[in-house]
Design an enzyme around this catalytic site. Sequence first.
Site, PDB file in Angstrom:
ATOM      1  N   GLU A 120       9.251  -3.619   0.654  1.00 36.01           N
ATOM      2  CA  GLU A 120       8.410  -2.437   0.693  1.00 36.01           C
ATOM      3  C   GLU A 120       8.270  -1.915   2.114  1.00 36.01           C
ATOM      4  OE1 GLU A 120       4.092  -0.715  -0.850  1.00 36.01           O
ATOM      5  OE2 GLU A 120       4.529  -2.861  -1.047  1.00 36.01           O
ATOM      6  N   GLU A 138       0.349   2.385  -8.285  1.00 32.07           N
ATOM      7  CA  GLU A 138      -0.541   1.484  -7.551  1.00 32.07           C
ATOM      8  C   GLU A 138      -1.802   2.245  -7.158  1.00 32.07           C
ATOM      9  OE1 GLU A 138       0.651  -1.816  -4.556  1.00 32.07           O
ATOM     10  OE2 GLU A 138       0.190  -0.048  -3.334  1.00 32.07           O
TER      11      GLU A 138
END
Length: 312
Positions: A160, A254
């Site tokens: 990420e 998210e």
Amino acid sequence: MTIAVFHTADIPMTLDVACHLNVVVADASPASLERALPALADLGIHRVVRPPLDPAATDTRAMREAFARSEVSPITIAGQAPGADVSSDDAEERAAGVAALRRALRLTADLGGDQMNGVPYGLFGPPGAPVPGSRVEEAARLVGEVADEAAALGIVMTFEVLNRYETSVVNTAEQAMRFAEASGSENLRIHLDTFHMAVEEADLEAAIRLALPRLAYLELGQSGRGPLSGGAVDIPQIVRRALDDGYRGRFGVEAFSRSVLAEPVADMLAIWRSPYDDGVELMRDALRVIRSGWAASTAGRREIRLARGAMV
């Protein structure tokens, strides 16, 4: 942003959408999984990102069975810790970091997952100083080795891209592409998150386009960590443009709220407010937002026309 309103049944959804477990519940305990997984499956979510867990303290069999009962697949998160860090200047710490990634990989396989996300390239948290380029290159090489091992197990390994307040190693899509190339692995993939991109990228759509050759997970997060329908990031436009530019990988959702998270986790993530209280409702809203972007894309419009023609 303008969001189209329509019924789910009107459009045959072909998007692969995952939800971070902490959107809905505070932890990955059996009780939390039993609450969250069926509710998400009812929404059509069949992939859930579970928070980082200690493999040695995880009841792998029970967790795998919980996911299987709801027909939901887990996506795991791997990371590093002090003393086990592939970006360290200490060889033993680098070796311990690789070992930690391999343990996370074994856990992923044992849970039946096919994707491992995370921050495998260094420590998560406010960086005190930049990591020297030579250490970044060595970290990339070590992460690349694990990515190749993951591919041999049928698991996609991503890393990420975080904002400057959480790492100094990889902050932009351009840096991510350089890191992936430095890894020497054709199997290492990129995970972009619009929350972090809104901090670091001058042009989010161009950044996604740049990362497309390596992009395997596009996570949709709003500027305030709350519902996708409200915030500074135009999520429908991001989805539409990514699809039109050729993105065919997974999307993730998210969001974090202090009313949902355990307090230590909320503190670690700097979640001081509660932008929502019901994670299932947030996911319902997120799916409407994502479908709106999909319906505006070339592929979405084509699919809608085909579906309506089939009903005539």
